[in-house]
Design a protein around this motif. Structure first.
Motif, mmCIF file in Angstrom:
data_model
loop_
_atom_site.group_PDB
_atom_site.id
_atom_site.type_symbol
_atom_site.label_atom_id
_atom_site.label_comp_id
_atom_site.label_asym_id
_atom_site.label_seq_id
_atom_site.Cartn_x
_atom_site.Cartn_y
_atom_site.Cartn_z
ATOM 1 N N LEU A 26 35.406 0.684 -12.242
ATOM 2 C CA LEU A 26 34.369 1.002 -13.228
ATOM 3 C C LEU A 26 34.915 1.914 -14.319
ATOM 4 C CD1 LEU A 26 31.290 1.608 -10.904
ATOM 5 C CD2 LEU A 26 31.751 -0.381 -12.321
ATOM 6 N N ARG A 30 35.560 1.062 -18.940
ATOM 7 C CA ARG A 30 34.901 1.804 -20.014
ATOM 8 C C ARG A 30 35.913 2.629 -20.788
ATOM 9 N NH1 ARG A 30 31.194 -0.603 -21.372
ATOM 10 N NH2 ARG A 30 29.911 -1.470 -19.785
ATOM 11 N N THR A 168 24.243 -7.913 -15.925
ATOM 12 C CA THR A 168 24.521 -6.478 -15.943
ATOM 13 C C THR A 168 25.931 -6.200 -15.463
ATOM 14 O OG1 THR A 168 22.185 -6.006 -15.557
ATOM 15 C CG2 THR A 168 23.743 -4.230 -15.095
ATOM 16 N N TYR A 172 28.772 -4.517 -17.660
ATOM 17 C CA TYR A 172 29.353 -3.242 -17.264
ATOM 18 C C TYR A 172 30.859 -3.334 -17.083
ATOM 19 C CZ TYR A 172 29.633 1.438 -15.572
ATOM 20 O OH TYR A 172 29.954 2.761 -15.463
#
Length: 181
Positions: A26, A30, A168, A172
């Motif tokens: 994760l 990002r 989603t 993400y």
């Protein structure tokens, strides 16, 4: 009397490193440390988790005893971490490249019923409609995620929540949009 099972330091380190794999994935999805290539992103997350596991093991006392229990715990910990990495890889591949899931997300983006043949041909980008996409479409119909009426196809109402979760996850993890959308 209750039986309490407390894992060794090495096994506990492998559980912590296993939990870190999706966290690293994760984080790498990002900014500011975004890795664009999904393969490199997964490899880097796995390497970071393995490095964390080795660091946690070496910081403890148990690995330095180097007895039979420590060796078996290292093997067990390695298997725990490997199974976690493989499980996350399978889930990532299903979300990122799974034909059925991307086909379902592509169908959900259509405002209304679609004609099956042109939609599959557009989705497949010229790939034979009678091949893989026809089988995947049959899977969606068999699970009830899509409904056929004459020659049109519609997303089933109860499939909207799974599609929203897939969208989603794709958003993400910065995965590309499904083909044909």
């Amino acid at each position: 009397m209750a039986l309490v099972i407390i894992p060794s330091e090495i096994v506990a380190a492998s559980f912590a490193a296993s939990a870190s794999v999706p966290i690293f994935l994760l984080a790498l999805s990002r900014r500011p440390i975004w890795v664009r290539d999904v393969d490199k992103r997964f490899r880097l997350a796995s390497i970071l988790a393995i490095a964390l596991w080795v660091g946690l093991m070496l910081s403890g006392d148990e690995v330095w005893r180097f007895d039979a229990r420590a060796v078996s715990d290292v093997v067990a910990g390695g298997l725990i971490l490997s199974s976690c990495i493989l499980t996350i890889l399978i889930l990532l591949l299903l979300v990122a490249a799974g034909v059925s899931t991307t086909l379902l997300v592509s169908l959900s983006e259509k405002p209304g019923p679609v004609d099956i043949e042109p939609w599959l041909a557009d989705y497949g980008g010229g790939f034979g409609v009678e091949d893989l996409f026809r089988d995947r479409l049959n899977l969606l119909l068999g699970t009830g995620a899509a409904v056929v009426r004459q020659s049109t196809l519609t997303l089933a109402r109860h499939a909207r929540l799974p599609v929203a979760l897939l969208e989603t996850a794709m958003l993400y993890f910065n995965l590309s949009k499904p083909m044909g959308s």
